[in-house]
Motif scaffolding. Structure first.
Motif, PDB file in Angstrom:
ATOM      1  N   ASP A 291      -4.363   5.318  -0.587  1.00 33.70           N
ATOM      2  CA  ASP A 291      -2.941   5.073  -0.389  1.00 33.70           C
ATOM      3  C   ASP A 291      -2.094   6.104  -1.133  1.00 33.70           C
ATOM      4  O   ASP A 291      -2.578   6.780  -2.043  1.00 33.70           O
ATOM      5  CB  ASP A 291      -2.567   3.680  -0.921  1.00 33.70           C
TER       6      ASP A 291
ATOM      7  N   HIS B 282       0.820  -1.208   0.000  1.00 37.00           N
ATOM      8  CA  HIS B 282       0.000   0.000   0.000  1.00 37.00           C
ATOM      9  C   HIS B 282       0.857   1.263   0.000  1.00 37.00           C
ATOM     10  O   HIS B 282       0.484   2.286   0.576  1.00 37.00           O
ATOM     11  CB  HIS B 282      -0.953  -0.016   1.190  1.00 37.00           C
ATOM     12  N   ASP B 283       2.001   1.198  -0.673  1.00 40.95           N
ATOM     13  CA  ASP B 283       2.907   2.339  -0.774  1.00 40.95           C
ATOM     14  C   ASP B 283       3.757   2.149  -2.020  1.00 40.95           C
ATOM     15  O   ASP B 283       3.535   1.217  -2.806  1.00 40.95           O
ATOM     16  CB  ASP B 283       3.771   2.445   0.489  1.00 40.95           C
TER      17      ASP B 283
ATOM     18  N   HIS C 192      -7.639   0.373  -1.153  1.00 41.30           N
ATOM     19  CA  HIS C 192      -8.084   1.340  -0.139  1.00 41.30           C
ATOM     20  C   HIS C 192      -8.829   2.503  -0.784  1.00 41.30           C
ATOM     21  O   HIS C 192      -8.785   3.631  -0.303  1.00 41.30           O
ATOM     22  CB  HIS C 192      -6.915   1.841   0.707  1.00 41.30           C
TER      23      HIS C 192
ATOM     24  N   GLY D 226      -2.505   6.325  -4.806  1.00 40.69           N
ATOM     25  CA  GLY D 226      -3.662   5.452  -5.023  1.00 40.69           C
ATOM     26  C   GLY D 226      -4.544   5.847  -6.188  1.00 40.69           C
ATOM     27  O   GLY D 226      -5.233   5.003  -6.751  1.00 40.69           O
TER      28      GLY D 226
ATOM     29  N   GLN E  58       1.606   0.497  -4.672  1.00 44.87           N
ATOM     30  CA  GLN E  58       0.720  -0.635  -4.402  1.00 44.87           C
ATOM     31  C   GLN E  58       1.029  -1.896  -5.220  1.00 44.87           C
ATOM     32  O   GLN E  58       0.133  -2.491  -5.806  1.00 44.87           O
ATOM     33  CB  GLN E  58      -0.745  -0.221  -4.619  1.00 44.87           C
TER      34      GLN E  58
END
Length: 393
Positions: free
Chosen positions: A330, A269-270, A326, A333, A300
């Protein structure tokens, strides 16, 4: 391009069956024909011969897609939840011993693991949905994803569950073969084994990380060492050797052929896709890694896969941006999705774009020869849609 424009483009069909090739890439013999199969928020997919015709098909959430046209056929109903489809993976297994592939699946929040019974040739012809059977109610929620891997080498895979809640126990569910009780009944049951009473974290892999010949379990905060005997009768020793909100899977492989297994892992998630090259342990015996960045240009990389895309006998790494994980919250994202391949050349991973701007990944990347041309293709499902990426000359 904003998200609304992307969805409009996908629905228009403009992108379907285009050919994409990055002429600057290191996989110069590989080009890609991209076919969109459907658009929904399902994020799991698998490849297997569903109808028994000898050709691999695609399974992805609510549908299965038969070769050679890969048009959607009904499989199961799945509820939507908070921007997601309430399923976090598709796993293929002949559960009832009738020679047909069934589907095993779990969920993010619901606690039940179910299997969906292949209805056979007539049911598939009629487009029937597959009958749902309860395997087990695990009583455990907050499930990020699962893997099915043979941990103890007995020929039967285990259902290995990852939770994003650090306080949740680490549980393995064993497929135990039992006597069938009648037509359509499971010939397996799921039996629980406690690996760690409290110790989970986003990210999971299975592999022999300490090179002792036994498969271990990796999670985002370290790894569980499989005991030398009686693995299902005791908890496993935990080693807190790292801390990352990791990909699923984390891949264990001796990348540089130095006799020590390394780890390929994404920051789920990064930003960040990494090669953790294993080096000599510490004086206390803890594992150590030279953590090398493979790619930091997209966020991600939640799922990873290895496959020989160019036919040279060496696997390439496949990963990409999990689109709208998410729900866009994120880092990065809301950037456009992409999927890439990475070839190890002279000790460094070289990036090759498979596609950028339309195709993202979800929770699983499936690979296999889907059109019989002896080249490995890729299937992905995510919030940008379900796609086959045909590997063409």
């Amino acid at each position: 391009m904003n998200r609304k424009s992307l969805i409009a483009l996908l629905l228009s069909g403009v992108f379907v069956s285009n050919t994409y090739a990055d002429e600057t890439n290191s996989l110069k013999t590989v080009h890609w024909k991209i076919d969109q199969l459907t658009l929904d928020a399902n994020e799991g997919c698998a490849i297997g011969d569903v109808d028994g015709d000898g050709k691999p098909d695609v399974v992805a959430g609510r549908n299965w897609y038969p070769a050679p046209d890969f048009k959607p056929r009904p499989l199961r109903t799945i509820e939507d939840w908070n921007g997601y489809v309430e399923s976090n993976g598709d796993f293929l297994m002949d559960v009832n011993g009738d020679g047909r592939i069934d589907v095993v699946a779990g969920s993010f929040i619901p606690t039940e693991v179910a299997w969906y019974e292949n209805p056979g040739s007539e049911g598939l012809r009629l487009g029937q949905t597959w009958k749902r059977h309860l395997f087990v109610d695990t009583k455990a929620s907050q499930n990020e994803a699962q893997l099915m891997e043979d941990l103890d080498g007995d020929g039967l895979k285990e259902w290995v569950v990852n939770s994003w809640n650090k306080e949740n126990p680490m549980i393995v569910w064993r497929f135990i073969k039992s006597d069938p009780t009648g037509t359509g009944k499971a010939i397996y049951r799921l039996e629980q084994a406690l690996i760690g009473k409290s110790g989970n974290q986003h990210g999971m892999g299975v592999g022999d990380i300490n090179n002792d010949g036994r498969a271990d379990i990796l999670i985002g905060s370290g790894w569980y060492e499989q005991p030398s005997e009686n693995p299902w009768g005791q908890t496993w020793k935990f080693h807190p050797d790292w801390n990352i909100q990791g990909s699923i899977p984390m891949l264990v492989r001796d990348i540089d052929h130095d006799g020590k297994n390394d780890v390929l892992v994404g920051a789920g998630h990064d930003y960040g896709l990494f090669w953790w090259r294993q080096i000599a342990p510490t004086s206390e015996g803890s594992l150590q890694f030279d953590k090398r960045m493979i790619d930091k240009d997209f966020s991600q990389p939640h799922a990873l896969a290895l496959a020989d895309l160019d036919g040279d006998g060496v696997d390439e790494l496949i990963s990409g941006k999990r689109y709208f994980a998410h729900n866009g919250g994120d880092p990065g994202g809301k950037d456009m999705p992409e999927i890439n391949a990475y070839k190890l050349v002279n000790g460094e991973f070289q990036k090759s774009k498979i596609e950028q701007g339309h195709v993202g990944i979800g929770l699983q990347i499936a690979t296999g020869d889907l059109n019989g041309d002896k080249r490995i293709d890729v299937a992905v499902s995510g919030k940008s849609g379900t796609f086959i990426l045909f590997n063409v000359p």
